[in-house]
Write an enzyme that holds these catalytic residues in place. Structure first.
Site, PDB file in Angstrom:
ATOM      1  N   LYS A 236     -23.354 -42.848   0.473  1.00  0.00           N
ATOM      2  CA  LYS A 236     -23.068 -44.160  -0.222  1.00  0.00           C
ATOM      3  C   LYS A 236     -24.620 -44.478  -0.322  1.00  0.00           C
ATOM      4  CE  LYS A 236     -19.822 -47.136  -0.214  1.00  0.00           C
ATOM      5  NZ  LYS A 236     -19.140 -46.534   0.724  1.00  0.00           N
TER       6      LYS A 236
ATOM      7  N   ARG B 108     -21.084 -51.921   3.820  1.00  0.00           N
ATOM      8  CA  ARG B 108     -19.972 -50.833   3.803  1.00  0.00           C
ATOM      9  C   ARG B 108     -20.517 -49.652   4.476  1.00  0.00           C
ATOM     10  NH1 ARG B 108     -20.300 -53.178  -1.854  1.00  0.00           N
ATOM     11  NH2 ARG B 108     -18.243 -53.358  -2.773  1.00  0.00           N
TER      12      ARG B 108
ATOM     13  N   GLY C 216     -11.702 -44.783   2.232  1.00  0.00           N
ATOM     14  CA  GLY C 216     -10.788 -45.775   2.974  1.00  0.00           C
ATOM     15  C   GLY C 216     -10.766 -45.432   4.332  1.00  0.00           C
TER      16      GLY C 216
ATOM     17  N   MET D  35     -13.051 -45.649   6.818  1.00  0.00           N
ATOM     18  CA  MET D  35     -13.853 -46.561   7.637  1.00  0.00           C
ATOM     19  C   MET D  35     -13.816 -47.691   7.059  1.00  0.00           C
ATOM     20  SD  MET D  35     -16.986 -43.992   9.101  1.00  0.00           S
ATOM     21  CE  MET D  35     -17.302 -43.608   7.401  1.00  0.00           C
TER      22      MET D  35
ATOM     23  N   ARG E  83     -20.872 -40.633  -6.685  1.00  0.00           N
ATOM     24  CA  ARG E  83     -21.080 -39.529  -5.780  1.00  0.00           C
ATOM     25  C   ARG E  83     -20.423 -38.441  -6.264  1.00  0.00           C
ATOM     26  NH1 ARG E  83     -16.400 -42.276  -2.218  1.00  0.00           N
ATOM     27  NH2 ARG E  83     -14.851 -42.332  -3.476  1.00  0.00           N
TER      28      ARG E  83
ATOM     29  N   HIS F 191      -6.125 -45.539  -3.721  1.00  0.00           N
ATOM     30  CA  HIS F 191      -6.288 -44.761  -2.585  1.00  0.00           C
ATOM     31  C   HIS F 191      -5.530 -43.771  -2.633  1.00  0.00           C
ATOM     32  CE1 HIS F 191      -5.073 -43.891   1.801  1.00  0.00           C
ATOM     33  NE2 HIS F 191      -6.149 -44.340   1.925  1.00  0.00           N
TER      34      HIS F 191
ATOM     35  N   ARG G 281       0.655  -0.226   8.351  1.00  0.00           N
ATOM     36  CA  ARG G 281       1.474  -0.408   9.772  1.00  0.00           C
ATOM     37  C   ARG G 281       2.711   0.473   9.648  1.00  0.00           C
ATOM     38  NH1 ARG G 281       0.518  -6.619   8.686  1.00  0.00           N
ATOM     39  NH2 ARG G 281       1.086  -5.683   6.696  1.00  0.00           N
TER      40      ARG G 281
ATOM     41  N   ARG H  42      -2.517   3.258  10.302  1.00  0.00           N
ATOM     42  CA  ARG H  42      -2.410   2.976  11.533  1.00  0.00           C
ATOM     43  C   ARG H  42      -1.417   3.640  12.432  1.00  0.00           C
ATOM     44  NH1 ARG H  42      -1.990  -2.984  13.888  1.00  0.00           N
ATOM     45  NH2 ARG H  42       0.231  -2.708  13.575  1.00  0.00           N
TER      46      ARG H  42
ATOM     47  N   GLU I 162      -9.959  -4.035  19.182  1.00  0.00           N
ATOM     48  CA  GLU I 162      -9.260  -5.228  19.232  1.00  0.00           C
ATOM     49  C   GLU I 162      -8.941  -5.591  20.896  1.00  0.00           C
ATOM     50  OE1 GLU I 162      -5.167  -4.319  17.688  1.00  0.00           O
ATOM     51  OE2 GLU I 162      -5.453  -2.158  18.169  1.00  0.00           O
TER      52      GLU I 162
ATOM     53  N   SER J 220     -12.209  -0.661  12.438  1.00  0.00           N
ATOM     54  CA  SER J 220     -11.694  -1.702  11.714  1.00  0.00           C
ATOM     55  C   SER J 220     -11.239  -2.759  12.858  1.00  0.00           C
ATOM     56  CB  SER J 220     -10.491  -1.369  11.218  1.00  0.00           C
ATOM     57  OG  SER J 220      -9.763  -2.334  10.396  1.00  0.00           O
TER      58      SER J 220
ATOM     59  N   GLY K 205      -9.303  -5.513  14.584  1.00  0.00           N
ATOM     60  CA  GLY K 205      -8.025  -6.203  14.556  1.00  0.00           C
ATOM     61  C   GLY K 205      -8.218  -7.534  15.192  1.00  0.00           C
ATOM     62  N   THR K 206      -8.402  -8.464  14.433  1.00  0.00           N
ATOM     63  CA  THR K 206      -8.922  -9.768  15.120  1.00  0.00           C
ATOM     64  C   THR K 206      -7.972 -10.494  15.607  1.00  0.00           C
ATOM     65  OG1 THR K 206      -8.796 -10.592  12.710  1.00  0.00           O
ATOM     66  CG2 THR K 206     -11.028  -9.914  13.464  1.00  0.00           C
ATOM     67  N   ASN K 207      -6.684 -10.222  15.373  1.00  0.00           N
ATOM     68  CA  ASN K 207      -5.556 -10.995  15.967  1.00  0.00           C
ATOM     69  C   ASN K 207      -5.539 -10.827  17.464  1.00  0.00           C
ATOM     70  OD1 ASN K 207      -3.225 -12.603  16.091  1.00  0.00           O
ATOM     71  ND2 ASN K 207      -1.977 -10.789  16.159  1.00  0.00           N
ATOM     72  N   ASP K 208      -5.296  -9.367  17.707  1.00  0.00           N
ATOM     73  CA  ASP K 208      -5.460  -9.138  19.181  1.00  0.00           C
ATOM     74  C   ASP K 208      -6.800  -9.492  19.954  1.00  0.00           C
ATOM     75  OD1 ASP K 208      -2.820  -8.539  18.966  1.00  0.00           O
ATOM     76  OD2 ASP K 208      -2.895  -6.333  19.403  1.00  0.00           O
TER      77      ASP K 208
ATOM     78  N   CYS L 241      -9.193  -5.968   9.723  1.00  0.00           N
ATOM     79  CA  CYS L 241      -7.838  -5.836   9.137  1.00  0.00           C
ATOM     80  C   CYS L 241      -6.718  -6.882   9.523  1.00  0.00           C
ATOM     81  CB  CYS L 241      -7.216  -4.374   9.211  1.00  0.00           C
ATOM     82  SG  CYS L 241      -7.052  -3.968  10.861  1.00  0.00           S
TER      83      CYS L 241
ATOM     84  N   TYR M 236     -15.927  -4.193   4.559  1.00  0.00           N
ATOM     85  CA  TYR M 236     -14.966  -4.637   3.569  1.00  0.00           C
ATOM     86  C   TYR M 236     -13.920  -5.504   4.461  1.00  0.00           C
ATOM     87  CZ  TYR M 236     -11.951  -1.137   6.209  1.00  0.00           C
ATOM     88  OH  TYR M 236     -11.221  -0.560   7.389  1.00  0.00           O
TER      89      TYR M 236
END
Length: 898
Positions: free
Chosen positions: A22, A91, A100, A102, A335, A451, A574, A629, A762, A781, A783-786, A849, A869
């Site tokens: 602001k 303000r 709204g 703050m 803004r 709002h 899979r 896999r 992984e 590759s 395996g970001t979950n595990d 992956c 990739y």
């Protein structure tokens, strides 16, 4: 010495980090020569110091006094003087807009003496008392901590007593009495009087704005919008101008284009004889901004000119707040405007066509998150059903849920898994938790700049405002439609934020026009400008991106859809999903086999089925890589439930019957293979090393499918991925078996069948020994979950429901590490593995992956980490394509409307 206060004439928009959004934009408008009431800004640095120490930073008070004295000298009046008082607004204004969330306090400087001077100077006693009651109400709630509902109740009681529909029908005597009522409420609730000293009012108001940075709703909003907690807010102190001086005065909110659709044209709301908070609160229904031309042609013409100046200067959609004081136009704020996903894409295309921005800037101004919203289904309104009512389409989309009338109820029911629609007469900042929890927001009052509309639009939440035909009774928890239909709490309604229609029941859904385009590739007749804008953004992203985008797909149908969505291969196929359904019996036979011959027989039965699966997927992705896999989950997951088996066996024994032989065999196998923590047990590469013939069967099926496609004239590009490798020797052993089987297939087929062999990274140990593993792998590759589970020590199935909400609330992490990559931990392991893997094998192909591959923020990380990739579910492929393009841009201005 640190400086804490800047005059508007000393700043500009490049100082947003210090002066807040602001303050920096007020300074920028001042620099442009627009009519801005003079004032000064107390910096975010002062706020951070106050929040750290609990007290004003040294020197701040003196700087405020010096700037106030300069403001008084320029105005020819002193703050709160008795005869013609200078009044101020205070303000909040953080680096990123938090509408709204703050605090704002208006009319600082009024007291029991100066209110008479204001009445005399303005010629309106009613105006003076209206301004004073606003100050006492705002100051009491914001600074002194009085429950705002107590003031609202006092106002409502007075309006009912006088038979007044709203506060405009209260006269000066009514408002003077209301001020005394408000002061009594403050004294009763706090034990102190409303302060009469203007200097004390100003000091306490500034500190209250600082403190509001850590208010509950502000913290919740920041968490929702991913705004850092350590930024602090600036405070803008500005000479008051008044829109509540009569019919020749008023306040409004304007956008240089429609923030819901992006269409050009004057857009906004205006409210005669009102202050700005009356417009955004929705307590009175506004008139369209175009009506201002009839009411005050000169101000309307000036506003249009200023809007054009601002849009060309900022080269973007601008959100503007203004006040007209007795025919004089004042600009109070600008803004970069919040916009819907539809408007973001339309604006990016339009502004590029107009030459205001480049194609790359246009790409930077859209987002994968927005594209995902545009892919959501829309209502099928082709039937005969009439809506219950219509309001203003404030934020597009289709939402279905049970009607609820209070924010807390929306939060509670949503937490229990129910979809809800929050219905209010109008919303206020305290409704934010319910707005976040709800599928949609429906209000009986308020315009497109109220709002509810502004916040919902910023969150991508469906919203219909100003449905005046509805009688909303939040106390009775129901609303009544114009035809007399009563909708009680819990009744399912459908809200169409694109048309403003509200329907009873659940309206059927159909694919959105954007989804139809992605499915068919057609942007032709009937598709509309939005589809063309999306197509242009994706085409630009495909041109500039370095990252390839693949899909996680396990069937030919999923592979074909992924290809239509723009996937350039499959990054994860899979094979365990191919063992379900009717085939589960064959897996059971393999597990129960009591001899090598029996096991080989079961594997031989699975072989042609696997080959058929692979051939179909390779055909759907002909000419593109398909990473397959090998079997990953523990074998006991293919067996019946242990408890159900035990119950069946025990029940038979209790009846005196002999349990079924197969049930007994299966129960023995399940007990034998039971693991306390199967995620870390016999799975992945470990299965291939201890279960004879399993790897050979799968590799033979892959090789024979490749040979079949080659004979058919295809271009199959299968890649074999070994999961859960923790040591290079594991991969070496399996790799030798893979190459042996492929050689046998090649000889039998009479044609070379070669498949690159790689692994999933992984496990932390795999990432830390990636250099050695790369000697055996042709690709990695992640395996970001595990990898996330094993790095954090989390079991995802257990922890997400147990304590993730507490961790998010306490700021342990800003977002779930299963949704957005943990850059400091998991991300560092990725960086190590990439560097060491490529050092050992420079031509190493590296991808990801896990579902992080479709998360916008994570895609940017993987681009920076040097991956080749990303791979994600088919429906997230367009999102990943767009974000991969955006990640490739350098120093290109995005529309950061936070």
């Amino acid at each position: 010495m640190v400086r804490y206060v800047y005059d508007f004439t000393e700043g500009g928009r490049e100082m947003a980090g210090l002066l807040g959004g602001k303050g920096s934009n007020l300074a920028e408008m001042t620099r442009l020569g627009l009519p801005v009431p003079p004032g000064f800004v107390i910096t975010t640095e002062a706020c951070r110091a106050f929040l750290t120490t609990g007290g004003e930073p040294p020197g701040m008070s003196r700087e405020v006094s010096d700037h106030l004295a300069a403001l008084e000298e320029a105005a020819g009046r002193r703050l709160g003087q008795r005869d013609d008082p200078l009044l101020l607004s205070v303000r909040s204004g953080a680096r990123f807009s938090m509408p709204g969330m703050m605090e704002t306090i208006l009319d600082i400087g009024l007291n029991d003496d100066s209110v008479s001077g204001l009445a005399k100077a303005s010629g309106s006693e009613r105006f003076a008392w209206d301004s004073y009651r606003r100050l006492v109400q705002m100051f009491g709630a914001t600074v002194m901590g009085v429950d705002a509902a107590l003031f609202e109740r006092a106002m409502t009681d007075l309006e009912e007593l006088r038979g007044a529909g709203d506060d405009l029908r209260l006269d000066a005597r009514d408002l003077a009495g209301l001020v005394e009522t408000y002061k009594t409420v403050i004294r009763r609730e706090t034990g102190e009087d409303f302060p009469q000293s203007p200097a004390e009012q100003l000091r306490r108001a500034i500190l209250a704005v600082f403190q509001s940075w850590n208010g509950e709703r502000a913290r919740l909003y920041r968490r929702r919008e991913h705004i850092p907690d350590d930024l602090g807010t600036a405070v803008s102190v500005q000479r008051m101008v008044f829109g509540n001086l009569g019919a020749d005065s008023g306040s409004g909110v304007a956008f240089t284009r429609d923030p819901a659709t992006g269409r050009p044209g004057l857009y906004g709301d205006y409210l005669p004889d009102a202050q700005g908070e009356d417009v955004v609160s929705g307590i009175r229904n506004t008139v369209p901004l175009s009506e201002l031309e009839r009411l005050d042609a000169a101000s309307y013409t000036g506003l249009r000119a200023h809007m054009e100046t601002l849009e060309r200067h900022y080269r973007d959609l601008c959100d503007i707040e203004f006040t007209i004081e007795r025919g004089t136009l004042w600009m109070l704020q600008t803004r970069v405007g919040k916009r819907t996903a539809e408007a973001a894409f339309a604006l990016a295309a339009a502004l590029a066509d107009e030459g205001l921005i480049t194609p790359d800037e246009g790409l930077a101004r859209v987002s994968g998150e927005g594209l995902a919203r545009l892919m959501f289904p829309r209502f099928d309104t082709s039937g005969d059903g009439e809506p219950l009512a219509r309001g203003l389409p404030a934020s597009p989309g289709a939402a279905v849920g049970a009607a609820v009338f209070h924010s807390a109820d929306a939060v509670r029911r949503a937490a229990a898994g129910e979809k809800v629609v929050l219905v209010r007469q109008e919303t206020n900042p305290d409704d934010l938790p319910g707005m976040i929890a709800a599928q949609a927001v429906l209000t009986g009052r308020g315009g497109k700049t109220s709002h509810a509309a502004v916040v919902a639009r910023g969150m991508g939440k469906v919203c219909v405002c100003g449905a005046e035909e509805l009688t909303v009774d939040t106390g009775a928890r129901r609303f009544t439609a114009p035809d007399g239909t009563v909708v009680e709490e819990g009744t399912v309604v459908s809200v169409d934020g694109s048309t403003g229609a509200v329907y009873a029941g659940a309206v059927p859904l159909v694919d959105s026009e954007v989804m139809r385009f992605l499915e068919t590739g057609e942007t032709g007749e009937g598709a509309g400008g939005l589809v063309d804008a999306v197509a242009r953004a994706l085409a630009r992203a495909d041109t500039v991106r370095r990252l390839e985008v693949r899909a996680n797909a396990d069937t030919p149908e999923d592979a074909a859809r992924a290809r239509r969505f723009g996937a350039r291969g499959i990054g994860l196929c899979r094979t365990e999903h191919m063992f379900l359904g009717e085939r589960r019996k064959l897996v059971e036979e393999m597990i129960l086999a009591d001899s090598p011959t029996a096991r080989d027989r079961a594997l031989a039965a699975l072989l042609p089925l696997q080959r058929q699966d692979f051939a179909g997927i390779l055909e759907a992705m002909d000419g593109l890589p398909v990473t397959i896999r090998l079997l990953d989950p523990p074998l006991h997951e293919f067996l019946p439930d242990r408890t159900a088996l035990a119950v069946r066996v025990a029940a038979a024994e209790a009846r005196g019957d002999l349990p079924a032989a197969r049930d007994t065999q299966l129960l023995a196998a399940v007990n034998r293979m039971h693991e306390e923590n199967p995620m870390l047990g016999l799975r992945g590469v470990r299965l291939g090393l201890v279960v004879p013939g399993l790897v050979a069967m799968q590799v033979r099926a892959i090789g024979e499918a490749v040979a079949e496609r080659l004979r058919a004239g295809g271009d199959p590009r299968a890649e074999i991925m070994v999961p859960l490798v923790g040591d290079a020797r594991e991969l070496s052993i399996v790799g030798e078996e893979v190459r042996r089987v492929l050689a046998e297939v090649s000889e039998a087929a009479g044609t070379p069948v070669g498949c690159p062999v790689g692994t999933m990274i992984e496990l932390p140990r795999a990432a830390l020994t990636a250099g050695r593993i790369a000697a055996e792998a042709e690709f990695f590759s992640f395996g970001t979950n595990d990898l996330t589970q094993t790095t954090w020590g989390f079991s995802r199935d257990d922890v997400e429901a147990e304590f993730f909400s507490a961790y998010l609330d306490k700021g342990v992490f800003p977002a779930s590490p299963f949704e957005t990559i943990d850059r400091d931990g998991v991300g560092r392991l990725v960086g190590i593995a990439v560097a060491e893997g490529r050092a050992a094998r420079p031509d190493l192909k590296i991808g990801v992956c896990g579902e992080h591959g479709g998360d916008p923020d994570s895609v940017h990380f993987f681009h920076a980490a040097g991956l080749d990739y990303v791979s994600c579910s088919p429906f997230r492929v367009p999102v990943a394509r767009l974000e991969a393009g955006r990640a490739a841009l350098r120093d290109t201005g995005a529309s950061d409307s936070r």
